[in-house]
Design an enzyme around this catalytic site. Structure first.
Site, short mmCIF file in Angstrom:
data_model
loop_
_atom_site.label_atom_id
_atom_site.label_comp_id
_atom_site.label_asym_id
_atom_site.label_seq_id
_atom_site.Cartn_x
_atom_site.Cartn_y
_atom_site.Cartn_z
CG HIS A 278 -0.48 -0.03 2.52
ND1 HIS A 278 -0.13 1.11 3.19
CD2 HIS A 278 -0.25 -1.05 3.37
CE1 HIS A 278 0.29 0.79 4.40
NE2 HIS A 278 0.24 -0.51 4.53
CD GLU A 324 -3.33 -1.51 5.50
OE1 GLU A 324 -3.65 -2.47 6.22
OE2 GLU A 324 -2.70 -0.55 5.94
CD GLU A 325 -1.24 1.95 7.63
OE1 GLU A 325 -1.99 1.49 8.50
OE2 GLU A 325 -0.07 1.58 7.46
CG HIS A 422 0.90 2.37 12.45
ND1 HIS A 422 -0.30 1.81 12.80
CD2 HIS A 422 1.18 1.89 11.20
CE1 HIS A 422 -0.72 1.02 11.82
NE2 HIS A 422 0.17 1.04 10.84
#
Ligand SMILES: [Zn+2]
Length: 464
Positions: A278, A324-325, A422
């Site tokens: 992604h 995606e996140e 993240h």
């Protein structure tokens, strides 16, 4: 004399090297000596940076990767439009623990993706520490109302696969606010999904479910050191106050794109294989491991085939999925378009577990296919690919699931991934060039094997 015999035997063995062994060797040689993945990642990370959906950087990444794919001389490169959510962090968050009026200790926090802001003046309230969502029920509204709920269940250190440890904790981050709001909480603070103790808060997606806008409460992650400190302070002095100020905002959806490149199959072009990662990332770091690495490795698979002169029998696509996140819109749209066009996807491989040393692959596939994979082991073990696990795939390719589609995921070593995941330190200098390249070569090798033997009832001939 004996030496000569050994040499002779070695020479014979070399000649007997199968075409598969040779092809895999040449994919690895090309990746390790003239790979492009690292240069691409350097640009994505250091020239563009964090690529949160809907951001200028995400759009720059779309443009850049499309241009780079166009340079590879593929049969077709295109952008697939998809609407994505746009959430912005705003000015950095701020938090402290107040033990007495005027006596405060700052702690590192960051808003969780999708969270609402605090009121302009911030929120100051007492804290209730819990180890999980089920504890909310036991505490009940009387103990929670007006308080900040502090979710502090750590990732389990005893899990060898750190993704399992993550899976065992992430419900606090994803659903914590939604659940705590039902008991009247003022906000939630979640211990960062990180196995080590440090000062970096880790963001990630969260959801309010169908909670009305008026009932949504702010959600933030606190660094693991901050969580330990808060927990210890609470034990000494349960009536401390916690202050949180965050300025994030959900804006209107914006137009973005999946980036797609394709090499048409020479024998069965109607069968489509996908490699992907992604393109979006969180905003705190530059998204090098998550998932810049997976994107450049996927691009590299097609380049390695070109470089080594291998023409896939089935059509091969690289798909760089958007969002995606915090939404999975790209993966969802790709599968929807595939269904609409009645495309026949047979195989999809995702790399979204960091750019670390590859250890193997996981598969969402029927048992019969796992037996075929078993026969590939001797070809892959020399490259230290040992793990071939049933159950897996990847988030972006998940929506392609269906009968006759094999889903696979690259499995890199997972020990250091959650140090960066993240967080602000998911940056380029934490990606090792060689490990990244080995991952790309591993993916190319698997795609090669699938292309040749993936849909055969009998496995590749090992001479057994
Ligand atoms: Zn990811």
């Amino acid at each position: 004399m004996k030496k000569l015999l050994v040499l002779l035997l070695l020479a014979t063995f070399a000649q007997a090297q199968t075409k598969d062994e040779q092809q895999i060797r040449s994919l690895y040689d090309a990746a390790l000596t003239e790979g492009k993945a690292y240069d691409w990642l350097n640009h994505l990370s250091n020239q563009i940076g964090g690529r949160l959906s809907g951001s200028v950087q995400a759009e720059q990444a779309v443009k850049y990767t499309k241009e780079e794919l166009e340079k590879l001389g593929l049969d077709r490169v295109w952008l697939q439009p998809v609407m994505v959510p746009k959430w912005v962090r705003g000015t950095p968050e701020y938090a402290f623990i107040e033990t007495k009026p005027g006596l405060t200790n700052n702690v590192p926090v960051c808003a969780l993706g999708g969270s609402v802001a605090t009121p302009a003046g911030g929120i100051k309230a007492g804290v209730v520490e819990v180890k999980g969502i089920e504890e909310l029920e036991q505490l009940g509204r009387k103990n929670i109302e007006g308080k900040i709920v502090f979710f502090n269940r750590p990732m389990e250190a005893t899990q060898i696969n750190t993704f399992k440890a993550y899976g065992g904790c992430v419900d606090q981050r994803y659903s914590g606010a939604m659940e705590a709001a039902k008991f009247g909480a003022a906000a939630v603070i979640v211990r960062s999904m990180n196995l080590r103790l440090d000062d970096l808060p880790h963001t990630g997606s969260m959801s309010y479910g169908d909670l009305p806008v008026s009932e949504r409460i702010p959600a933030a992650a606190i660094s693991t050191n901050g969580a330990e400190f808060l927990s210890t302070t609470l034990k000494l002095q349960p009536d401390i106050k916690f202050y949180l100020k965050q300025n994030c905002k959900q804006l209107e959806d914006v137009q973005s794109y999946n980036v797609i490149g394709e090499v048409r199959g020479t024998e069965e072009p109607e069968k489509i294989m996908v490699v992907g990662g992604h393109l979006d990332s969180w905003d705190l770091g530059d998204g090098s491991h998550d998932d810049g690495a997976g994107c450049v490795q996927s691009m590299e698979v097609l380049r390695l085939f070109k470089e080594t002169g291998y023409k896939p029998k089935k059509t091969l696509r690289v798909v760089l999925f958007m969002n995606e996140e915090n939404g999975l819109r790209g993966g969802t749209e790709y599968a929807a378009q595939a269904a609409k066009k009645k495309e026949k996807h047979v195989f999809a491989l995702e790399s979204d577990a960091g750019g670390f040393s590859p250890r193997g692959f996981n598969f969402d596939a029927p048992q019969g296919f796992m037996e075929i994979v078993e026969s590939w082991k001797p070809l892959l073990e020399p490259y230290l690919l040992h793990q071939f696990v049933s159950g897996g795939g990847g988030a972006d390719i998940g929506p392609l699931r269906g009968e006759g589609v094999i889903l696979a995921g690259l499995m890199p070593d997972s020990q250091r991934y959650f140090d960066h995941h993240h967080a602000e330190n998911d940056t380029f200098e934490h990606v090792n060039k060689r490990e990244l390249e080995l991952g790309a070569a591993a993916m190319a090798s698997l795609v090669y094997l699938y292309d040749n033997y993936g849909d055969e009832p009998t496995a590749v001939d090992n001479g057994k």
